[in-house]
Design a protein around this motif. Structure first.
Motif, PDB file in Angstrom:
ATOM      1  N   GLN A 108       0.846  -1.197   0.000  1.00 23.73           N
ATOM      2  CA  GLN A 108       0.000   0.000   0.000  1.00 23.73           C
ATOM      3  C   GLN A 108       0.875   1.238   0.000  1.00 23.73           C
ATOM      4  O   GLN A 108       1.637   1.487   0.945  1.00 23.73           O
ATOM      5  N   ALA A 109       0.780   2.027  -1.069  1.00 28.82           N
ATOM      6  CA  ALA A 109       1.628   3.217  -1.224  1.00 28.82           C
ATOM      7  C   ALA A 109       1.032   4.407  -0.462  1.00 28.82           C
ATOM      8  O   ALA A 109      -0.173   4.492  -0.248  1.00 28.82           O
ATOM      9  N   TYR A 110       1.913   5.334  -0.107  1.00 27.94           N
ATOM     10  CA  TYR A 110       1.508   6.541   0.614  1.00 27.94           C
ATOM     11  C   TYR A 110       2.390   7.704   0.159  1.00 27.94           C
ATOM     12  O   TYR A 110       3.468   7.520  -0.419  1.00 27.94           O
ATOM     13  N   ASP A 111       1.916   8.895   0.456  1.00 24.21           N
ATOM     14  CA  ASP A 111       2.697  10.107   0.224  1.00 24.21           C
ATOM     15  C   ASP A 111       3.572  10.357   1.445  1.00 24.21           C
ATOM     16  O   ASP A 111       3.081  10.352   2.580  1.00 24.21           O
ATOM     17  N   THR A 112       4.863  10.584   1.228  1.00 20.30           N
ATOM     18  CA  THR A 112       5.768  10.709   2.373  1.00 20.30           C
ATOM     19  C   THR A 112       5.463  11.930   3.229  1.00 20.30           C
ATOM     20  O   THR A 112       5.604  11.880   4.454  1.00 20.30           O
ATOM     21  N   ALA A 113       5.043  13.039   2.616  1.00 20.22           N
ATOM     22  CA  ALA A 113       4.712  14.230   3.408  1.00 20.22           C
ATOM     23  C   ALA A 113       3.517  13.943   4.318  1.00 20.22           C
ATOM     24  O   ALA A 113       3.504  14.336   5.493  1.00 20.22           O
ATOM     25  N   ALA A 114       2.505  13.253   3.788  1.00 16.77           N
ATOM     26  CA  ALA A 114       1.336  12.908   4.601  1.00 16.77           C
ATOM     27  C   ALA A 114       1.725  11.980   5.746  1.00 16.77           C
ATOM     28  O   ALA A 114       1.218  12.111   6.868  1.00 16.77           O
ATOM     29  N   TYR A 115       2.625  11.042   5.477  1.00 16.41           N
ATOM     30  CA  TYR A 115       3.105  10.127   6.528  1.00 16.41           C
ATOM     31  C   TYR A 115       3.762  10.929   7.652  1.00 16.41           C
ATOM     32  O   TYR A 115       3.480  10.708   8.849  1.00 16.41           O
TER      33      TYR A 115
END
Length: 452
Positions: A108-115
């Protein structure tokens, strides 16, 4: 090696805590939140100015091991604190739907800034103290079996952190090694999993690119046959992020001059690995610009550091093995599960080995004993430095298992403090009950969670 003598000095005491966690990756995040949630004064110490570990600092940009292929059906088997974090990333618009890997398992991919933002918010909501830009540098021992203080280097100079219980989530097992806990490095010959330099591209035409991840391996083979490009490894991963104009690229492999993996514990090797990793990223980008849809792309991010997969593995009461992973092992003292297969980054290739699919339940349980080191009484470890064999670590080093181990370690620390005992001697049944009550899935007699 020549040495100099450093004069003795008094080190300022930064603070005194009940629980101190070194390392802010998935294991450290979950450990700190679990301990603080139980009412313990908790400090999380992180070398960078943000959380996420390899997921942000090395640009991994997707969670592996949250899901398992259970008799042919996908289930998210890592719950608890991980669910809270994912929900916060999703509310920020930074979470992709799970995607299929090798036709067998979800990532499951994510945006690093949001993480990064979501992790800050999660720790703040549980009143965890955070010390950023602090590099662990050593320990002071009360005696041979008990840590008195962790030494950290900060912009204010060297400082000390005292705690009743420490949790090593450094990835490299630094804290455990300084405290004298035994550890292993690599396989029987000392060979470790190879590191990678991840990067992200922007400016992709999603319609022209289509399912480019399916065609890129064949294009690589053609380019090598034509002599136009050479690649450090097979099995390149190129997949879209939340925005389809941005793709993540896992294309590199960093080796020593003798062909073995760069050692993430050696400063000179890390230095050369970082430089060569960027060179490999630039060469991969040059090739990718020849792929339809990537002609106008550009590198939008090279991460702060090389992606390290394996260094020290601290010896605990049990070492999770490759056989445990492939055999979907169960343990009486299970504190979580791992659904990721063995993922062995060997010379020039990446080799996946799965449990029988769809004949098996697709996950192994994680025993509490793998979090408890030998020889040090007020220490736990969680994450890729936990007690595993080289083969077992190739699977359970990923973020899903790290979240599970971290939540268990933080909860165990709180139980030990409540019972005025050491982590090794807590009642595991109480830990298991607490984890289940807080929404974690530990296997055993629990129903497999529904949904993704």
């Amino acid at each position: 090696m020549k040495t100099i003598e450093e004069p003795a000095r008094k080190v300022p005491l930064y603070g005194e805590y009940e629980v101190a966690v070194l390392g802010g990756g998935p294991a450290g995040i979950a450990a700190a939140v679990a301990a603080a949630r139980a009412g313990r004064r908790t400090l999380l110490i992180e070398r960078y100015g943000f959380l996420g570990g390899m997921g942000t600092a090395a640009g991994v940009t997707n969670f592996c091991g949250l899901h398992a292929n259970v008799f042919g059906e996908m289930h998210r088997v890592v719950q608890g604190i991980a669910s809270d974090l994912l929900a916060r990333i999703d509310r920020l618009g930074g979470l992709n739907a799970p995607h299929l890997i090798l036709g067998k398992i979800f990532a499951q991919a994510y945006d690093t800034a949001a993480y990064k933002i979501a992790a800050d918010d999660l720790l703040a909501s549980h009143k965890v103290d955070i010390l950023f830009h602090a590099l662990g540098a050593g320990v002071v021992m009360d005696d041979a079996r008990r840590i008195d203080a962790l030494m950290v280097e900060t912009k204010a100079g060297r400082q000390a952190v005292r705690a009743d219980i420490f949790i090593d989530c450094s990835g490299d097992g630094d804290l455990a090694a300084w405290a004298g806990a035994p550890f292993e490095v690599g396989d029987a010959n000392g060979h470790m999993l190879y590191p990678s330099m991840m990067f992200r591209l922007n400016g992709i035409d999603p319609e022209k690119a289509g399912d480019a991840w399916r065609t890129i391996p064949a294009l690589m083979t053609q380019a090598e046959a034509a002599g136009t490009h050479r690649f450090p490894r097979k099995g390149a991963i190129v997949r879209p992020q939340k925005s389809q104009i941005e793709w993540r690229v896992n294309f590199t492999q960093l080796a020593r001059k003798d062909g073995s993996a760069v050692n993430g514990l050696e400063p000179d090797e890390l230095t050369r690995g970082e430089i060569e990793g960027r060179q490999q990223a630039a060469a991969a980008f040059e090739f990718l610009r020849t792929v339809p849809g990537f002609e106008k792309s550009y590198i939008v991010d090279l991460p702060p550091q090389l992606g390290i997969r394996e260094t020290r593995r601290v010896v605990g009461g049990y070492a999770l093995s490759g056989e445990d992973v492939l055999g979907c092992a169960s343990f009486e003292d299970s504190i979580g599960v791992n659904g990721w297969p063995m993922e062995q980054h060997v010379a020039g290739d990446v080799v996946f080995r799965f449990p029988p699919i769809p004949a098996s339940r697709g996950f192994n349980e994680l025993p509490y004993r793998m979090l408890v080191p030998e020889c040090v009484d007020n220490l736990l470890m969680a994450g890729r430095c936990a007690s595993m064999t080289h083969e077992g670590q190739s699977a359970a080093r990923v973020s899903g298992a790290c979240f599970a181990m971290g939540e268990a370690a933080g909860s165990a620390a709180a139980l030990a403090l409540a019972g005025n005992t050491i982590p090794r001697d807590i009642a595991v049944e109480k830990l298991q009950q607490a984890l289940k009550e807080q929404g974690a899935f530990i296997g055993r007699d629990q129903k497999v969670p529904e949904g993704l």
